[in-house]
Scaffold this motif. Structure first.
Motif, PDB file in Angstrom:
ATOM      1  N   ASN A 274       0.830  -1.205   0.000  1.00 52.78           N
ATOM      2  CA  ASN A 274       0.000   0.000   0.000  1.00 52.78           C
ATOM      3  C   ASN A 274       0.863   1.253   0.000  1.00 52.78           C
ATOM      4  N   ARG A 275       1.845   1.283   0.886  1.00 52.93           N
ATOM      5  CA  ARG A 275       2.705   2.472   0.962  1.00 52.93           C
ATOM      6  C   ARG A 275       3.536   2.642  -0.307  1.00 52.93           C
ATOM      7  N   THR A 276       3.991   1.536  -0.899  1.00 51.48           N
ATOM      8  CA  THR A 276       4.774   1.636  -2.130  1.00 51.48           C
ATOM      9  C   THR A 276       3.959   2.282  -3.236  1.00 51.48           C
ATOM     10  N   LEU A 277       2.722   1.825  -3.409  1.00 49.82           N
ATOM     11  CA  LEU A 277       1.876   2.394  -4.453  1.00 49.82           C
ATOM     12  C   LEU A 277       1.534   3.855  -4.172  1.00 49.82           C
ATOM     13  N   VAL A 278       1.263   4.157  -2.906  1.00 57.54           N
ATOM     14  CA  VAL A 278       0.884   5.538  -2.564  1.00 57.54           C
ATOM     15  C   VAL A 278       2.030   6.499  -2.856  1.00 57.54           C
ATOM     16  N   GLY A 280       4.847   5.933  -4.512  1.00 55.50           N
ATOM     17  CA  GLY A 280       5.300   5.896  -5.900  1.00 55.50           C
ATOM     18  C   GLY A 280       4.436   6.767  -6.785  1.00 55.50           C
ATOM     19  N   THR A 281       3.120   6.666  -6.653  1.00 55.00           N
ATOM     20  CA  THR A 281       2.202   7.514  -7.423  1.00 55.00           C
ATOM     21  C   THR A 281       2.374   8.978  -7.058  1.00 55.00           C
ATOM     22  N   LEU A 282       2.542   9.249  -5.753  1.00 58.95           N
ATOM     23  CA  LEU A 282       2.724  10.630  -5.304  1.00 58.95           C
ATOM     24  C   LEU A 282       3.992  11.239  -5.894  1.00 58.95           C
ATOM     25  N   THR A 283       5.051  10.441  -5.967  1.00 53.75           N
ATOM     26  CA  THR A 283       6.305  10.943  -6.549  1.00 53.75           C
ATOM     27  C   THR A 283       6.130  11.282  -8.019  1.00 53.75           C
ATOM     28  N   LEU A 284       5.440  10.417  -8.759  1.00 53.92           N
ATOM     29  CA  LEU A 284       5.216  10.691 -10.182  1.00 53.92           C
ATOM     30  C   LEU A 284       4.390  11.959 -10.387  1.00 53.92           C
ATOM     31  N   ILE A 285       3.325  12.112  -9.604  1.00 53.40           N
ATOM     32  CA  ILE A 285       2.449  13.277  -9.782  1.00 53.40           C
ATOM     33  C   ILE A 285       3.171  14.564  -9.411  1.00 53.40           C
ATOM     34  N   LEU A 286       3.782  14.591  -8.235  1.00 53.56           N
ATOM     35  CA  LEU A 286       4.451  15.818  -7.802  1.00 53.56           C
ATOM     36  C   LEU A 286       5.693  16.111  -8.640  1.00 53.56           C
ATOM     37  N   GLY A 287       6.378  15.049  -9.089  1.00 55.56           N
ATOM     38  CA  GLY A 287       7.525  15.276  -9.981  1.00 55.56           C
ATOM     39  C   GLY A 287       7.098  15.910 -11.291  1.00 55.56           C
ATOM     40  N   ALA A 288       5.980  15.405 -11.856  1.00 52.01           N
ATOM     41  CA  ALA A 288       5.479  15.997 -13.094  1.00 52.01           C
ATOM     42  C   ALA A 288       5.066  17.454 -12.877  1.00 52.01           C
ATOM     43  N   VAL A 289       4.415  17.738 -11.740  1.00 53.35           N
ATOM     44  CA  VAL A 289       4.015  19.117 -11.442  1.00 53.35           C
ATOM     45  C   VAL A 289       5.240  20.008 -11.276  1.00 53.35           C
ATOM     46  N   TYR A 290       6.238  19.506 -10.544  1.00 54.70           N
ATOM     47  CA  TYR A 290       7.425  20.319 -10.265  1.00 54.70           C
ATOM     48  C   TYR A 290       8.173  20.678 -11.548  1.00 54.70           C
ATOM     49  N   PHE A 291       8.510  19.658 -12.341  1.00 52.56           N
ATOM     50  CA  PHE A 291       9.275  19.936 -13.561  1.00 52.56           C
ATOM     51  C   PHE A 291       8.425  20.677 -14.590  1.00 52.56           C
ATOM     52  N   LEU A 317       0.869  21.313  -2.372  1.00 49.50           N
ATOM     53  CA  LEU A 317       0.030  20.244  -2.913  1.00 49.50           C
ATOM     54  C   LEU A 317       0.283  18.888  -2.264  1.00 49.50           C
ATOM     55  N   PHE A 318       1.354  18.762  -1.490  1.00 56.20           N
ATOM     56  CA  PHE A 318       1.741  17.434  -1.007  1.00 56.20           C
ATOM     57  C   PHE A 318       0.631  16.765  -0.202  1.00 56.20           C
ATOM     58  N   GLN A 319       0.131  17.436   0.832  1.00 57.41           N
ATOM     59  CA  GLN A 319      -0.840  16.794   1.717  1.00 57.41           C
ATOM     60  C   GLN A 319      -2.175  16.494   1.027  1.00 57.41           C
ATOM     61  N   PRO A 320      -2.789  17.447   0.307  1.00 51.52           N
ATOM     62  CA  PRO A 320      -4.059  17.088  -0.363  1.00 51.52           C
ATOM     63  C   PRO A 320      -3.900  16.011  -1.427  1.00 51.52           C
ATOM     64  N   VAL A 321      -2.806  16.051  -2.181  1.00 50.28           N
ATOM     65  CA  VAL A 321      -2.601  15.018  -3.205  1.00 50.28           C
ATOM     66  C   VAL A 321      -2.359  13.671  -2.540  1.00 50.28           C
ATOM     67  N   ARG A 322      -1.573  13.669  -1.451  1.00 51.25           N
ATOM     68  CA  ARG A 322      -1.324  12.405  -0.748  1.00 51.25           C
ATOM     69  C   ARG A 322      -2.621  11.806  -0.205  1.00 51.25           C
ATOM     70  N   SER A 323      -3.502  12.662   0.311  1.00 48.35           N
ATOM     71  CA  SER A 323      -4.780  12.168   0.844  1.00 48.35           C
ATOM     72  C   SER A 323      -5.626  11.552  -0.260  1.00 48.35           C
ATOM     73  N   SER A 328      -7.585   6.614  -3.021  1.00 52.38           N
ATOM     74  CA  SER A 328      -7.742   5.806  -4.234  1.00 52.38           C
ATOM     75  C   SER A 328      -7.113   4.426  -4.065  1.00 52.38           C
ATOM     76  N   ILE A 329      -5.919   4.375  -3.475  1.00 54.31           N
ATOM     77  CA  ILE A 329      -5.264   3.080  -3.262  1.00 54.31           C
ATOM     78  C   ILE A 329      -6.050   2.246  -2.254  1.00 54.31           C
ATOM     79  N   ASP A 330      -6.591   2.878  -1.221  1.00 54.02           N
ATOM     80  CA  ASP A 330      -7.405   2.146  -0.246  1.00 54.02           C
ATOM     81  C   ASP A 330      -8.645   1.553  -0.905  1.00 54.02           C
ATOM     82  N   LEU A 331      -9.276   2.320  -1.794  1.00 54.12           N
ATOM     83  CA  LEU A 331     -10.437   1.785  -2.515  1.00 54.12           C
ATOM     84  C   LEU A 331     -10.030   0.616  -3.399  1.00 54.12           C
TER      85      LEU A 331
END
Length: 645
Positions: A274-278, A280-291, A317-323, A328-331
């Motif tokens: 669960n944590r890996t997916l969360v 990992g997805t968070l890194t991709l999203i925030l990385g895309a936003v940052y660059f 954006l970190f906390q709202p995106v992480r939530s 989504s991963i929990d669902l």
């Protein structure tokens, strides 16, 4: 015994091949050695056969263990062939070209089955379903095509100053090399990762143990596949990264496989996945936003503001995106963290059951799945009544409290510390169900004890009353038979006395039968049997009012009859009533019995005698109620309500 010997000989042969390989490597001149002094085959040849032999000794016939043992020996043989074929070619040994030829394709029989067949057959040696059997055959066909292409591809296999060609090379295969690179290789990669999808489906549909097994093996197998296809995925991957990834993944596979199959110390891998997916997805999203923001700001404003603005935005954006990602991963994994939603879901599940025991069993299962535990148990009065999952390790004890009284305990098995909010919400629902089950068990024990008491009473009456009476009658018959020849005139009075005693015995038998079930109920039914009972009483006068009653069960008829019988007896003996009104009617799904008399009424401090206690117990056995009160104007009103369902 022979099979086990073969397994452990293979386990020893792997490391021996690795040692011989290094001996041949350093026996050839430096310019003829391979540039790589280490390959994954070193780890595979040493570990895989040993772990495979150990697993097969514990679980004979395990398909995955057989594959692991075979792959390890193939890897050891390949690593030995590489320097041995060079040494043979330098010394002009016969068959050196064939050894060089074998060293060019044997590696495929170690790598491709590991990343294509093992994920599809783990853990039970069968595909996940019938739809995956064609994928298994396709995987086997692709392995065969890759191996045949490499076996038949023409080319120079020699060394500087030593000429050697593929002895089985086919020119047509060389002409199809472009088709192989553009079709077969991409299809092989696609099918490999399709087989990893089967692991994901098994993970989604499996229980807690199956999920931990799959998660343990998925990570190292996926790392092995990425390392093996690195030249297709990342052509210029640094060697240190390739070596680190390969060594870690290939070395972890047998250990993870052994732990998963033997189920030894299966930690809570669900949380890791669960944590890996969360993240990992968070890194991709925030990385895309940052660059993306850096590129956008650089095009609009020159200077150092781009990095600062990007970091500020990502931080906001970190906390709202992480939530959102966590939700989504929990669902996806069926995990719910809102205690109120969990309480509503548990209540709906319980409402669909037919009895409290089933509801408690479903609630225990829901608690285990919600808290991601290996097992959950419920104790009521120090007796385990329900368990779900595996009882591994030391249990975390949670008391079950109902209205301030501890009625039992809930035992939580598994690693980690569950959320206390979720545990508190779920425990309250489980405590309600445990209390209901406890009441039913006490009621059942009461019924059983009452029945046993009745059996003992009947046995005592038969042994102490009817038994001696029948024995005395038999003796009287023998005495009359003896006097019949010596003193016939005295026989007749004896026979008359015997007849009276037999009549008395028949009355005793009739009373015993009536104590079990009144015969009038079988002959007349409840309503007419009650009227006959009232008519037999010399006093008081009983007015019976009985509406049309539905069909009653046998136990309901007997209970109602006994309650009425005891109530009329009390009215005659204790209340000194002159008239009694008896009503039988159906109201709100219950049989309502009302006995009202004009007697002396209840005393100021009424005592609960055996009669009233028996009435309470008879009504409670069927889940009914019993009340007694003084009637306005004098007398007593007795009311009993028995459920009809």
């Amino acid at each position: 015994m022979a099979r086990r010997t073969v397994l452990w000989v293979g386990a020893l042969a792997g490391p021996l091949c690795i040692v011989l390989a290094y001996a041949f490597r350093y026996s050839v001149p430096l310019e003829y050695r391979t540039s790589q002094s280490w390959r994954p085959e070193v780890i595979m040849g040493c570990l895989y056969p040993a772990v495979g032999a150990y697993l097969l000794s514990r679980r004979p016939g395990l398909v995955v263990a057989r594959l692991l043992w075979t792959i390890g020996l193939v890897a050891a043989a390949h690593w030995l062939l590489i320097p041995f074929s060079r040494w043979s070619l330098l010394h002009d040994l016969p068959g050196a070209a064939f050894l060089r030829w074998g060293a060019t394709w044997l590696y495929m029989l170690e790598f491709l089955p590991l990343v294509m067949i093992v994920p599809l057959l783990f853990p039970d040696g069968r595909p996940p379903g019938r739809a995956w059997k064609p994928v298994l055959w396709l995987s086997a066909a692709l392995i065969a095509v890759n191996v045949l292409h490499r076996m038949l591809l023409p080319g120079d296999l020699g060394l500087p100053g030593r000429e050697a060609h593929n002895p089985f090379g086919v020119a047509a295969v060389g002409d199809l090399d472009a088709a192989y690179l553009n079709v077969v290789q991409p299809l092989t990669v696609a099918v490999t990762f399709l087989n990893f999808l089967s692991l994901g489906l098994r993970f989604r549909a499996g229980g807690p143990v199956a999920r931990r097994q799959i998660a343990l093996i998925a990570y190292p197998l996926l790392g092995t596949a990425l390392a093996g296809y690195s030249d297709l995925i990342w052509e210029d991957m640094p060697f240190w990264l390739f070596a680190t990834l390969t060594c870690t993944a290939v070395g972890t596979v047998p250990v993870a496989l052994a732990i998963a199959i033997l189920r030894h110390r299966l930690y809570d891998i669900d949380v890791i996945v669960n944590r890996t997916l969360v993240y990992g997805t968070l890194t991709l999203i925030l990385g895309a936003v940052y660059f993306g923001l850096i590129a956008l700001v650089n095009n609009l404003v020159a200077g150092q503001a781009a990095g600062f603005f990007g970091a500020l935005t990502v931080g906001a954006l970190f906390q709202p995106v992480r939530s959102r990602v966590q939700l989504s991963i929990d669902l996806l994994f069926g995990v719910e963290r809102d205690p109120y939603v969990l309480a509503d879901r548990l209540a709906r599940t319980v409402q669909q059951t037919e009895d409290p025991a089933t509801a408690l069993r479903l609630a225990v299962r829901a608690v285990r799945r919600t808290l991601a535990l290996s097992g959950v148990g419920v104790e009521i009065d120090d007796v385990v009544v329900h368990t779900d999952g595996a009882e591994e390790g030391v249990a975390q004890v949670v008391p079950l409290v109902w209205h301030g009284e501890q009625i039992g305990r809930m035992l939580l098995y598994g690693p980690g510390h569950p959320d206390h909010r979720l545990v508190g919400v779920l425990t309250r629902h489980v405590a309600d169900l445990a209390h209901t089950v406890r009441l039913l068990r006490v009621s059942h024990e009461t019924v059983i004890n009452t029945r046993e008491d009745e059996r003992r009473r009947l046995s005592r009456d038969l042994h102490d009353g009817l038994g001696p009476t029948l024995a005395a009658l038999a003796l009287s018959v023998d005495a009359a038979r003896v006097r019949l020849t010596t003193d016939p005139e005295s026989v007749e009075p004896s026979l008359l006395a015997l007849r009276e005693r037999m009549t008395t015995a028949m009355g005793d038998i009739r009373e015993l039968v009536h104590g079990l079930r009144p015969p009038a109920l079988d002959r007349l039914g409840l309503a007419d049997a009650v009227r006959a009972l009232a008519a037999d009483l010399p006093e008081p006068r009983v007015d019976v009012r009985c509406a049309d009653l539905p069909r009653l069960a046998s136990v309901q008829e007997v209970t109602a009859y006994r309650i009425i019988q005891e109530a009329l007896t009390n009215a005659r003996r204790h209340a000194k009533a002159t008239s009694v009104e008896l009503r039988l009617a159906e109201r709100d799904g219950q049989l309502e019995i009302t006995v009202s008399d004009d007697g002396r009424g209840l005393p100021r401090q009424p005592r609960q005698g055996l009669g009233l206690t028996g009435l309470h117990e008879r009504a409670a056995e069927l889940g009914g109620t019993f009340t007694i009160a003084s009637r306005p104007g004098g007398g007593t009103v007795l009311t009993a309500r028995l459920p009809l369902t």
